[in-house]
Scaffold this active site. Structure first.
Site, PDB file in Angstrom:
ATOM      1  N   ASP A  96       0.871  -1.184   0.000  1.00  0.00           N
ATOM      2  CA  ASP A  96       0.000   0.000   0.000  1.00  0.00           C
ATOM      3  C   ASP A  96       0.905   1.231   0.000  1.00  0.00           C
ATOM      4  O   ASP A  96       1.532   1.538   1.021  1.00  0.00           O
ATOM      5  CB  ASP A  96      -0.893   0.020   1.232  1.00  0.00           C
ATOM      6  CG  ASP A  96      -1.946  -1.079   1.250  1.00  0.00           C
ATOM      7  OD1 ASP A  96      -1.691  -2.144   0.646  1.00  0.00           O
ATOM      8  OD2 ASP A  96      -2.995  -0.888   1.882  1.00  0.00           O
ATOM      9  N   LYS A 165      -6.981   3.410  -3.242  1.00  0.00           N
ATOM     10  CA  LYS A 165      -7.324   3.462  -1.817  1.00  0.00           C
ATOM     11  C   LYS A 165      -7.495   4.915  -1.394  1.00  0.00           C
ATOM     12  O   LYS A 165      -6.758   5.788  -1.854  1.00  0.00           O
ATOM     13  CB  LYS A 165      -6.210   2.782  -1.019  1.00  0.00           C
ATOM     14  CG  LYS A 165      -6.335   2.824   0.491  1.00  0.00           C
ATOM     15  CD  LYS A 165      -5.171   2.063   1.124  1.00  0.00           C
ATOM     16  CE  LYS A 165      -5.120   2.231   2.634  1.00  0.00           C
ATOM     17  NZ  LYS A 165      -3.984   1.498   3.242  1.00  0.00           N
ATOM     18  N   LYS A 197     -10.453   0.481  -2.394  1.00  0.00           N
ATOM     19  CA  LYS A 197     -10.288   0.263  -0.959  1.00  0.00           C
ATOM     20  C   LYS A 197     -10.583   1.540  -0.180  1.00  0.00           C
ATOM     21  O   LYS A 197      -9.737   2.425  -0.074  1.00  0.00           O
ATOM     22  CB  LYS A 197      -8.868  -0.217  -0.635  1.00  0.00           C
ATOM     23  CG  LYS A 197      -8.631  -0.441   0.857  1.00  0.00           C
ATOM     24  CD  LYS A 197      -7.235  -0.952   1.155  1.00  0.00           C
ATOM     25  CE  LYS A 197      -6.969  -1.001   2.655  1.00  0.00           C
ATOM     26  NZ  LYS A 197      -5.609  -1.509   2.995  1.00  0.00           N
TER      27      LYS A 197
END
Length: 252
Positions: A96, A165, A197
């Site tokens: 991430d 995300k 996300k």
């Protein structure tokens, strides 16, 4: 526990990113929670705890995610590359990474094309270095306007990330239905099967329902799976486990 809660748990990246309190013991406890009574999608920890998490999760099927260029998004590409390689060596399954959102925001306001080109170069490099790990690009959506969210999400999806995300959870504001829907629309425009996300500020089953519905409303019910949708949260698990058992199931 109702079926909806079980679904949301299966889509959860159970997260602990607390420099002051994280320890090997606390991460092992987190990994135990991640496997019972419903296995979550992944556990997300700082790079220094990847090896501990990997050992604790074993062959459970729960992935280990870690964060890069976190949380400010100010590291150089070279620093990010070194951090990614170290995380991979420790056993990370998913990366991430925070995009350089401050620079993107500043440049986008004067020259959108140049800002998108610079972001594309950065994201492409991160994706290439991270292989074969899954990649999630963190946009820090609460700090961008809607047009900038759409622009950044579209660039990231086109550059091959596995997920876009919303947030790091380290600045004010997190996932909102509006920002998540804009990201989903950008993914749809890219034509790629890119996941979404939402992360940051997700506390209740109602939050989970609203965010998942926002994505499925744009991209279709097939996005309601861990390959295409995740929640990033640390506290929502307990709320979901406390739900009264029922056979009711939401339709996405």
């Amino acid at each position: 526990m109702n079926r909806d809660a079980e679904l949301y748990l299966s889509l959860l990246d159970l997260t602990s990113l607390n420099k002051a309190t994280d320890s090997e013991e606390s991460i092992r406890e987190l990994c135990a929670k991640a496997q019972s009574p419903v296995r979550v999608a992944a556990v997300c920890v700082y790079p220094e705890f990847v090896r501990v998490a990997k050992q604790a999760l074993g062959d459970s099927g729960v992935s280990v995610a870690t964060v890069i260029n976190f949380p400010e998004g100010r590291s150089t590409p070279e620093e990010c590359a070194d951090a990614i390689k170290a995380a991979q060596s420790a056993g990370a399954d998913e990366i991430d990474f925070v995009i350089p959102w401050e620079a993107f925001k500043r440049d986008w306001e004067t020259d959108q094309d140049a800002a998108e080109a610079a972001l594309a170069a950065y994201v492409t490099k991160m994706v290439e270095i991270s292989q074969p790990c899954k990649t999630k690009s963190i946009l820090e959506t609460s700090q961008l306007n809607f047009n900038q969210i759409r622009s950044a999400a579209h660039v990231c999806a086109n550059c091959g990330v596995d997920f876009v995300k919303t947030s790091t959870g380290k600045v004010e504001g997190g996932a909102t239905v509006d920002s998540v829907k804009i990201m989903a629309e950008a993914v749809k425009g890219s034509g790629r099967n890119c996941g979404v996300k939402p992360s940051g500020g997700i506390k209740t089953e109602s939050d989970c329902k609203d965010l998942l519905y926002a994505v499925c409303d744009v991209l279709g019910p097939e996005w309601a799976c861990k390959e295409r949708f995740r929640f990033g949260a640390s506290s929502v698990r307990n709320n979901l486990l406390g739900q009264t058992a029922t056979n009711a199931t939401a339709s996405y």
